[in-house]
Design a protein around this motif. Structure first.
Motif, PDB file in Angstrom:
ATOM      1  N   PHE A   1      42.477  53.949  38.677  1.00 34.64           N
ATOM      2  CA  PHE A   1      42.955  52.649  38.404  1.00 34.64           C
ATOM      3  C   PHE A   1      41.841  51.254  39.813  1.00 34.64           C
ATOM      4  CE2 PHE A   1      45.435  50.956  41.653  1.00 34.64           C
ATOM      5  CZ  PHE A   1      46.529  49.862  41.348  1.00 34.64           C
ATOM      6  N   PHE A   2      41.116  52.294  40.746  1.00 36.54           N
ATOM      7  CA  PHE A   2      40.809  51.312  41.634  1.00 36.54           C
ATOM      8  C   PHE A   2      39.382  50.866  40.537  1.00 36.54           C
ATOM      9  CE2 PHE A   2      42.519  53.730  45.549  1.00 36.54           C
ATOM     10  CZ  PHE A   2      43.643  52.728  45.715  1.00 36.54           C
ATOM     11  N   ARG A   3      38.846  50.916  39.799  1.00 38.82           N
ATOM     12  CA  ARG A   3      38.220  50.758  39.424  1.00 38.82           C
ATOM     13  C   ARG A   3      37.701  50.306  38.358  1.00 38.82           C
ATOM     14  NH1 ARG A   3      35.428  55.749  38.298  1.00 38.82           N
ATOM     15  NH2 ARG A   3      36.468  55.701  36.276  1.00 38.82           N
ATOM     16  N   GLN A   4      39.153  50.160  37.655  1.00 41.17           N
ATOM     17  CA  GLN A   4      39.457  48.981  36.818  1.00 41.17           C
ATOM     18  C   GLN A   4      40.276  47.631  37.852  1.00 41.17           C
ATOM     19  OE1 GLN A   4      42.503  51.550  34.341  1.00 41.17           O
ATOM     20  NE2 GLN A   4      41.661  52.205  33.119  1.00 41.17           N
ATOM     21  N   GLN A   5      40.927  48.223  37.918  1.00 40.61           N
ATOM     22  CA  GLN A   5      41.521  47.094  39.223  1.00 40.61           C
ATOM     23  C   GLN A   5      40.594  45.898  39.844  1.00 40.61           C
ATOM     24  OE1 GLN A   5      44.432  45.869  40.073  1.00 40.61           O
ATOM     25  NE2 GLN A   5      45.007  47.170  38.845  1.00 40.61           N
ATOM     26  N   ASP A   6      39.198  47.128  39.604  1.00 41.60           N
ATOM     27  CA  ASP A   6      37.798  46.079  40.347  1.00 41.60           C
ATOM     28  C   ASP A   6      36.482  45.008  39.804  1.00 41.60           C
ATOM     29  OD1 ASP A   6      38.031  46.800  43.380  1.00 41.60           O
ATOM     30  OD2 ASP A   6      36.669  48.031  42.752  1.00 41.60           O
ATOM     31  N   GLU A   7      37.404  45.764  38.115  1.00 36.11           N
ATOM     32  CA  GLU A   7      37.173  45.460  36.846  1.00 36.11           C
ATOM     33  C   GLU A   7      37.682  44.145  36.845  1.00 36.11           C
ATOM     34  OE1 GLU A   7      34.101  45.012  33.514  1.00 36.11           O
ATOM     35  OE2 GLU A   7      34.342  46.417  35.494  1.00 36.11           O
ATOM     36  N   ILE A   8      39.424  44.223  36.905  1.00 37.33           N
ATOM     37  CA  ILE A   8      40.164  42.812  36.156  1.00 37.33           C
ATOM     38  C   ILE A   8      40.004  41.847  37.787  1.00 37.33           C
ATOM     39  CG2 ILE A   8      42.643  42.075  36.814  1.00 37.33           C
ATOM     40  CD1 ILE A   8      42.693  45.432  35.571  1.00 37.33           C
ATOM     41  N   ARG A   9      39.329  42.175  38.533  1.00 41.90           N
ATOM     42  CA  ARG A   9      39.780  41.250  39.399  1.00 41.90           C
ATOM     43  C   ARG A   9      38.255  40.276  39.225  1.00 41.90           C
ATOM     44  NH1 ARG A   9      39.010  44.117  43.902  1.00 41.90           N
ATOM     45  NH2 ARG A   9      41.690  44.453  44.118  1.00 41.90           N
ATOM     46  N   ARG A  10      37.283  41.389  39.364  1.00 39.11           N
ATOM     47  CA  ARG A  10      35.856  40.881  38.713  1.00 39.11           C
ATOM     48  C   ARG A  10      35.493  39.329  37.427  1.00 39.11           C
ATOM     49  NH1 ARG A  10      31.408  41.625  35.456  1.00 39.11           N
ATOM     50  NH2 ARG A  10      32.306  43.468  34.253  1.00 39.11           N
ATOM     51  N   LEU A  11      36.801  40.080  36.296  1.00 41.90           N
ATOM     52  CA  LEU A  11      36.763  39.099  35.255  1.00 41.90           C
ATOM     53  C   LEU A  11      37.135  38.429  35.579  1.00 41.90           C
ATOM     54  CD1 LEU A  11      36.765  42.298  32.781  1.00 41.90           C
ATOM     55  CD2 LEU A  11      35.092  40.984  32.842  1.00 41.90           C
ATOM     56  N   LYS A  12      38.613  38.169  36.134  1.00 45.17           N
ATOM     57  CA  LYS A  12      39.635  36.808  36.844  1.00 45.17           C
ATOM     58  C   LYS A  12      38.418  36.219  37.087  1.00 45.17           C
ATOM     59  CE  LYS A  12      44.085  39.063  36.598  1.00 45.17           C
ATOM     60  NZ  LYS A  12      45.088  39.116  37.943  1.00 45.17           N
ATOM     61  N   GLU A  13      37.296  36.483  38.190  1.00 41.74           N
ATOM     62  CA  GLU A  13      37.188  34.985  39.096  1.00 41.74           C
ATOM     63  C   GLU A  13      35.993  34.672  38.133  1.00 41.74           C
ATOM     64  OE1 GLU A  13      34.887  38.221  41.747  1.00 41.74           O
ATOM     65  OE2 GLU A  13      37.153  38.027  43.020  1.00 41.74           O
ATOM     66  N   GLU A  14      35.479  35.129  37.271  1.00 41.00           N
ATOM     67  CA  GLU A  14      34.019  35.034  35.972  1.00 41.00           C
ATOM     68  C   GLU A  14      34.572  33.670  35.190  1.00 41.00           C
ATOM     69  OE1 GLU A  14      32.610  37.584  33.516  1.00 41.00           O
ATOM     70  OE2 GLU A  14      31.587  38.715  35.638  1.00 41.00           O
ATOM     71  N   LEU A  15      35.725  34.311  34.800  1.00 36.85           N
ATOM     72  CA  LEU A  15      36.577  33.357  34.042  1.00 36.85           C
ATOM     73  C   LEU A  15      37.180  32.201  35.068  1.00 36.85           C
ATOM     74  CD1 LEU A  15      38.415  33.312  31.261  1.00 36.85           C
ATOM     75  CD2 LEU A  15      40.330  34.173  32.281  1.00 36.85           C
ATOM     76  N   ALA A  16      37.578  32.594  35.777  1.00 39.13           N
ATOM     77  CA  ALA A  16      38.324  31.091  36.893  1.00 39.13           C
ATOM     78  C   ALA A  16      36.359  29.822  36.789  1.00 39.13           C
ATOM     79  CB  ALA A  16      38.591  31.063  37.807  1.00 39.13           C
TER      80      ALA A  16
END
Length: 475
Positions: A437-452
């Motif tokens: 769960f925490f690994r996926q949350q980190d991945e989602i946060r990183r992808l959101k930053e890349e998208l922004a």
């Protein structure tokens, strides 16, 4: 039925239970508090194995039988599983090989060194993955070496060939959790009970259901094959929530031959059958007593003999194989009783009272020994063979010379019946689930930053393009 008790002549009429002295018990053991309906105990002629309470994974103790008395708190454990251990079973043909299954979805094979463990064992001889959910049951094939059955909470039974270390067959006919598995004498038939209230007789190599009973009035929990009698015995609960046993013809499960109510207690009834003496033992989880009966092929089929009573409730019971009994004391069965409140393992011997000191051939017929009748390839090829028998009079202390050789495994997909069992395997424990769960949350946060950042860059490029178009040079 008549109110008068029915007496019949039987050499086991006066069998009695004898509890071992305290110095011959095993004390100070942190027996698991898991509520899974298993025995959490396995015993053979050399070792006693008990599932223990532990933090951060699953473990079990392996104690040499001669090492009785108090066990030290830091006694070495088998502790390689990442989740609670739910079942353990000794290989019937190789004394120092034990199979375990766990909530971490794995089935593991362990080799116990001579004299027992000197330090914690974390590396299994063989680690096998094929179930997608926790594994609740393991059973060795009764006549074939290196064939192991496992039942998981994914409603599947996998048949493992340990010569190659992989599942070779999958039985996928259950619609709910499998509660119990039992083999007939030569291992050609498998019977199961399931949470869907059905009793099934299955041909294990094909997975084909030969007989099926829908037990709505008698909710089955446990089942056992009664040797070569072509009978099954189940324990369960009646429609009035009383504990009940039922006897079935394995070739016709439309109706039980007899049903008998035991009592109104709530603990699960564990059946144990001795094919040599035709005696059935019933022990309730949380009870202190063990009832025993004699089974015959003619009516009334089931004859009550006696009851062993004890004030200490049992969590589970291990059973000594026949060739490990003390024939000089006329011992016909031996339980190892888990008393959780005291952290105690208590041997209970069932003894036929005889005055003579000589070997009693009438209560010790030829019995299945320590030599397998088949190889895995022979059994998988369709051959059935009765177990290799041995006499308890001569050489019953003889140990098997067989050695287990673990196959060399490469990591790859496990395909059974055209299905890849290791594809998208879910997390096996709560800790793994949290880590994922925490690994996926980190991945989602990183992808959101890349998208922004890419959105900002796109807007910058669009502005530069607009400026270039509006510049005087382009006019």
């Amino acid at each position: 039925m008549s109110w008068r008790p029915q007496y019949r002549s039987s050499k086991f009429r006066n069998v009695y239970g004898k509890v071992a002295n305290r110095e011959h018990c095993f004390d100070g053991i942190p027996i698991t508090k898991n509520v899974h309906d298993n025995h959490f105990c396995a015993v053979n002629t050399r070792f006693l194995a008990i599932v223990t309470e532990s933090a951060g994974g699953g473990s079990f103790l392996v104690i040499p039988l001669e090492q009785t008395g108090r066990i030290e708190p830091n006694y070495p454990k088998v502790c390689g599983h990442q989740g609670n251990v739910l079942d353990i079973k000794w290989n019937p043909f190789i004394d120092n090989i034990i199979a375990s299954c766990s909530e971490d979805t794995s089935v593991r094979i362990w080799e116990i060194p001579e004299g027992g463990l000197k330090r914690n064992m974390t590396e299994a001889l063989l680690e096998m993955h094929g179930h997608s959910r926790r594994v609740g049951l393991v059973e060795w094939h009764p006549t074939t070496n290196n064939i192991l059955f496992s039942a998981g909470y994914d409603y599947k039974v996998l048949i493992w060939n340990l010569d190659v270390g992989e599942p070779v067959k999958m039985i996928d006919c259950h619609s709910d959790v499998i509660l119990c598995m039992s083999f007939n004498t030569d291992g050609s038939l498998l019977t199961t009970t399931c949470k869907d209230k059905k009793l099934r007789v299955i041909e294990p190599r094909s997975g084909r259901i030969l007989q099926e009973a829908n037990c709505k009035n008698h909710r089955v929990n446990r089942v056992v094959f009664l040797g070569n009698m072509k009978r099954l015995l189940t324990t369960g609960v009646s429609r009035w929530n009383t504990r009940q046993i039922a006897l079935w013809d394995q070739e016709d499960l439309s109706m039980p031959l007899i049903e008998e109510e035991i009592d109104g207690l709530s603990g699960l009834l564990f059946p144990f059958y001795d094919a040599d003496t035709h005696m059935l033992y019933l022990a309730g989880k949380g009870d202190g007593n063990i009832r025993y009966y004699e089974i015959s092929t003619e009516k009334p089929y089931l004859s009550y003999l006696m009851e062993f009573r004890s004030p200490a409730p049992q969590k589970g019971l291990g059973v000594m194989p026949k060739h490990g009994l003390d024939v000089s004391a006329c011992e016909v069965f031996r339980f190892y009783k888990l008393v959780t409140l005291k952290g105690l393992i208590e041997p209970i011997s069932m003894i036929v009272p005889r005055r003579s000191d000589s070997y009693q051939e009438d209560i010790y017929p030829m019995t299945p020994g320590t030599e397998p009748a088949l190889t895995p390839d022979e059994w998988l090829g369709g051959i059935n063979r009765d177990p290799v028998l041995m006499s308890l009079k001569e050489g019953y202390k003889k140990s098997s010379k067989m050695v287990f050789k673990a196959p060399i495994k490469e990591k790859k997909s496990v395909v059974v019946n055209g299905i890849d069992l290791l594809e998208n395997v879910p997390p096996r424990t709560e800790n793994e689930l949290l880590r994922m769960f925490f690994r996926q949350q980190d991945e989602i946060r990183r992808l959101k930053e890349e998208l922004a950042q890419k959105d900002i860059r796109i807007r910058q490029l669009q502005l530069e393009l607009k400026n270039l178009r509006n510049s005087p040079k382009n006019c």
